[in-house]
Design a protein around this motif. Structure first.
Motif, PDB file in Angstrom:
ATOM      1  N   CYS A 143       0.464  -0.861  -0.117  1.00  0.00           N
ATOM      2  CA  CYS A 143       0.071  -0.253  -0.356  1.00  0.00           C
ATOM      3  C   CYS A 143       1.370   1.321  -0.264  1.00  0.00           C
ATOM      4  N   TRP A 144       1.555   1.078  -0.685  1.00  0.00           N
ATOM      5  CA  TRP A 144       2.443   2.673  -1.307  1.00  0.00           C
ATOM      6  C   TRP A 144       3.576   2.667   0.059  1.00  0.00           C
ATOM      7  N   ASN A 145       3.377   1.943   1.148  1.00  0.00           N
ATOM      8  CA  ASN A 145       4.506   1.972   2.883  1.00  0.00           C
ATOM      9  C   ASN A 145       3.345   3.363   2.888  1.00  0.00           C
ATOM     10  N   GLN A 146       2.266   3.391   3.112  1.00  0.00           N
ATOM     11  CA  GLN A 146       1.722   4.400   3.696  1.00  0.00           C
ATOM     12  C   GLN A 146       1.246   4.600   5.423  1.00  0.00           C
ATOM     13  N   ALA A 147       1.517   5.648   6.074  1.00  0.00           N
ATOM     14  CA  ALA A 147       1.349   5.372   6.930  1.00  0.00           C
ATOM     15  C   ALA A 147       0.439   4.670   7.880  1.00  0.00           C
ATOM     16  N   GLN A 148      -0.804   5.433   7.082  1.00  0.00           N
ATOM     17  CA  GLN A 148      -2.013   4.976   8.013  1.00  0.00           C
ATOM     18  C   GLN A 148      -2.232   3.514   8.100  1.00  0.00           C
ATOM     19  N   ILE A 149      -1.741   2.665   6.955  1.00  0.00           N
ATOM     20  CA  ILE A 149      -2.052   1.548   7.194  1.00  0.00           C
ATOM     21  C   ILE A 149      -1.522   0.645   8.721  1.00  0.00           C
ATOM     22  N   THR A 150      -0.447   1.143   8.663  1.00  0.00           N
ATOM     23  CA  THR A 150      -0.261   0.653  10.571  1.00  0.00           C
ATOM     24  C   THR A 150      -0.313   1.497  11.956  1.00  0.00           C
ATOM     25  N   THR A 151      -1.097   3.102  11.714  1.00  0.00           N
ATOM     26  CA  THR A 151      -1.501   3.381  12.934  1.00  0.00           C
ATOM     27  C   THR A 151      -2.408   3.819  13.164  1.00  0.00           C
ATOM     28  N   CYS A 152      -3.516   2.753  12.296  1.00  0.00           N
ATOM     29  CA  CYS A 152      -4.725   3.281  12.579  1.00  0.00           C
ATOM     30  C   CYS A 152      -4.682   2.465  13.398  1.00  0.00           C
ATOM     31  N   SER A 153      -6.233   2.379  13.757  1.00  0.00           N
ATOM     32  CA  SER A 153      -6.790   1.422  14.686  1.00  0.00           C
ATOM     33  C   SER A 153      -7.503   0.504  13.928  1.00  0.00           C
ATOM     34  N   ASP A 154      -8.182   0.332  13.273  1.00  0.00           N
ATOM     35  CA  ASP A 154      -8.583  -0.950  13.092  1.00  0.00           C
ATOM     36  C   ASP A 154      -8.715  -0.177  10.825  1.00  0.00           C
ATOM     37  N   LEU A 155      -8.093  -1.505  10.453  1.00  0.00           N
ATOM     38  CA  LEU A 155      -8.205  -0.959   8.799  1.00  0.00           C
ATOM     39  C   LEU A 155      -9.649  -2.304   8.223  1.00  0.00           C
ATOM     40  N   VAL A 156     -10.170  -1.667   7.703  1.00  0.00           N
ATOM     41  CA  VAL A 156     -11.378  -2.303   6.940  1.00  0.00           C
ATOM     42  C   VAL A 156     -11.236  -2.023   5.593  1.00  0.00           C
ATOM     43  N   ILE A 157     -11.104  -3.421   4.673  1.00  0.00           N
ATOM     44  CA  ILE A 157     -10.384  -3.848   3.121  1.00  0.00           C
ATOM     45  C   ILE A 157     -11.182  -3.951   2.700  1.00  0.00           C
ATOM     46  N   ILE A 158     -12.352  -3.027   2.148  1.00  0.00           N
ATOM     47  CA  ILE A 158     -13.029  -3.838   1.300  1.00  0.00           C
ATOM     48  C   ILE A 158     -13.390  -3.732   0.028  1.00  0.00           C
ATOM     49  N   LEU A 159     -14.353  -4.997   0.310  1.00  0.00           N
ATOM     50  CA  LEU A 159     -13.733  -6.554  -1.024  1.00  0.00           C
ATOM     51  C   LEU A 159     -15.494  -6.358  -1.884  1.00  0.00           C
ATOM     52  N   ALA A 160     -15.138  -5.888  -3.074  1.00  0.00           N
ATOM     53  CA  ALA A 160     -15.861  -6.557  -3.916  1.00  0.00           C
ATOM     54  C   ALA A 160     -16.538  -7.689  -4.422  1.00  0.00           C
ATOM     55  N   LYS A 161     -17.745  -8.060  -4.338  1.00  0.00           N
ATOM     56  CA  LYS A 161     -18.000  -9.845  -4.649  1.00  0.00           C
ATOM     57  C   LYS A 161     -18.067 -10.082  -6.093  1.00  0.00           C
ATOM     58  N   ILE A 162     -17.746 -10.900  -6.246  1.00  0.00           N
ATOM     59  CA  ILE A 162     -17.556 -11.401  -7.902  1.00  0.00           C
ATOM     60  C   ILE A 162     -18.538 -12.495  -8.539  1.00  0.00           C
ATOM     61  N   GLU A 163     -18.468 -13.539  -7.409  1.00  0.00           N
ATOM     62  CA  GLU A 163     -19.447 -15.026  -7.684  1.00  0.00           C
ATOM     63  C   GLU A 163     -20.396 -14.697  -7.938  1.00  0.00           C
ATOM     64  N   ASP A 164     -21.133 -14.272  -6.356  1.00  0.00           N
ATOM     65  CA  ASP A 164     -22.643 -13.872  -5.706  1.00  0.00           C
ATOM     66  C   ASP A 164     -23.455 -12.697  -6.867  1.00  0.00           C
ATOM     67  N   VAL A 165     -22.665 -12.288  -7.941  1.00  0.00           N
ATOM     68  CA  VAL A 165     -23.892 -11.701  -7.982  1.00  0.00           C
ATOM     69  C   VAL A 165     -24.097 -11.892  -9.550  1.00  0.00           C
ATOM     70  N   LYS A 166     -23.729 -13.148 -10.062  1.00  0.00           N
ATOM     71  CA  LYS A 166     -23.729 -14.178 -11.943  1.00  0.00           C
ATOM     72  C   LYS A 166     -25.244 -14.621 -11.179  1.00  0.00           C
ATOM     73  N   VAL A 167     -26.126 -14.582 -12.448  1.00  0.00           N
ATOM     74  CA  VAL A 167     -27.349 -14.815 -12.032  1.00  0.00           C
ATOM     75  C   VAL A 167     -26.965 -16.405 -11.057  1.00  0.00           C
ATOM     76  N   GLN A 168     -25.979 -17.630 -12.429  1.00  0.00           N
ATOM     77  CA  GLN A 168     -26.088 -18.647 -11.806  1.00  0.00           C
ATOM     78  C   GLN A 168     -25.853 -19.144 -10.237  1.00  0.00           C
ATOM     79  N   SER A 169     -25.162 -18.071  -9.918  1.00  0.00           N
ATOM     80  CA  SER A 169     -24.841 -18.351  -8.145  1.00  0.00           C
ATOM     81  C   SER A 169     -25.883 -18.939  -7.348  1.00  0.00           C
ATOM     82  N   GLY A 170     -26.985 -18.029  -7.712  1.00  0.00           N
ATOM     83  CA  GLY A 170     -28.635 -17.970  -7.313  1.00  0.00           C
ATOM     84  C   GLY A 170     -29.104 -16.978  -6.050  1.00  0.00           C
TER      85      GLY A 170
END
Length: 210
Positions: A67-94
């Motif tokens: 993450c480009w060695n940005q200080a926020q990553i290790t100095t924050c209290s909680d690091l939230v990684i937001i993930l985008a779903k791929i499989e679940d939005v496909k019609v065939q996934s149900g």
């Protein structure tokens, strides 16, 4: 909430570059921020996101170099990684059928919505790359709400797109056919004075068509 209270939160919010690593967000405040994310709107109500909350300092240290060695990553209290779903939005996934089925409706109406969804998103759902571009955009709605909600209770944040996606996904051991990283969003408390908020005037960014 009064208008002035909302604007106060917006004025408080800024991209915090360094957090006070001695301060931790209370569990109830973190739950509030995540609940705001859960309540956020999404296209077709698909809720195409997942929120990884990294509290382990060793994992933060592993993530920082990609993450480009940005200080926020290790100095924050909680690091939230937001993930985008791929499989679940496909019609065939149900999963889309289950999403539409949360509201009571006859089967023919449910099938109508599924067909509408599939036809409207035909090109979008044609590849994982296109799906990611769509679902990642949805996650930004939740991210914006999270940052504003956090600011409203005096918690800082910093939206980060500066990361090496493939390397970060390997560190997180993600199955990228199911989830891909959309944003890195640290939360915590500022240690430095807030920088001046610089914005274009309202006249420069709006046009009324009557």
């Amino acid at each position: 909430m009064k208008k002035e209270e909302f604007l106060k939160a917006m004025n408080f919010r800024h991209a915090c570059k360094v957090f006070d690593d001695t301060k931790k967000i209370p569990a109830e405040d973190l739950e509030f921020i995540l609940e705001v994310a859960r309540k956020s709107p999404s296209s077709f109500g698909m809720e195409p996101w997942k929120f990884l909350v990294i509290q382990n300092q060793e994992i933060k240290e592993k993530i920082k170099p990609v993450c480009w060695n940005q200080a926020q990553i290790t100095t924050c209290s909680d690091l939230v990684i937001i993930l985008a779903k791929i499989e679940d939005v496909k019609v065939q996934s149900g999963v889309p059928e289950k999403r539409f089925g949360r509201r009571p409706m006859p089967q023919d109406k449910k099938e109508f919505y599924i067909n509408l969804y599939a036809n409207h998103l035909k090109d979008t759902l044609s590849s994982d790359k296109n799906i990611y571009e769509w679902t990642a955009r949805q996650t930004y709605i939740a991210a914006g709400n999270m940052m504003t909600a956090a600011a409203g209770i005096g918690i800082d944040s910093c939206p980060i797109e500066g990361f090496e996606k493939d390397k970060l996904e390997k560190i997180l051991e993600l199955d990228t056919s199911k989830y891909q990283v959309a944003m890195v969003l640290p939360f915590g408390y500022r240690i430095n004075e807030q920088s001046e908020q610089l914005r274009l005037s309202l006249d420069e960014i709006t046009e009324f068509i009557k």
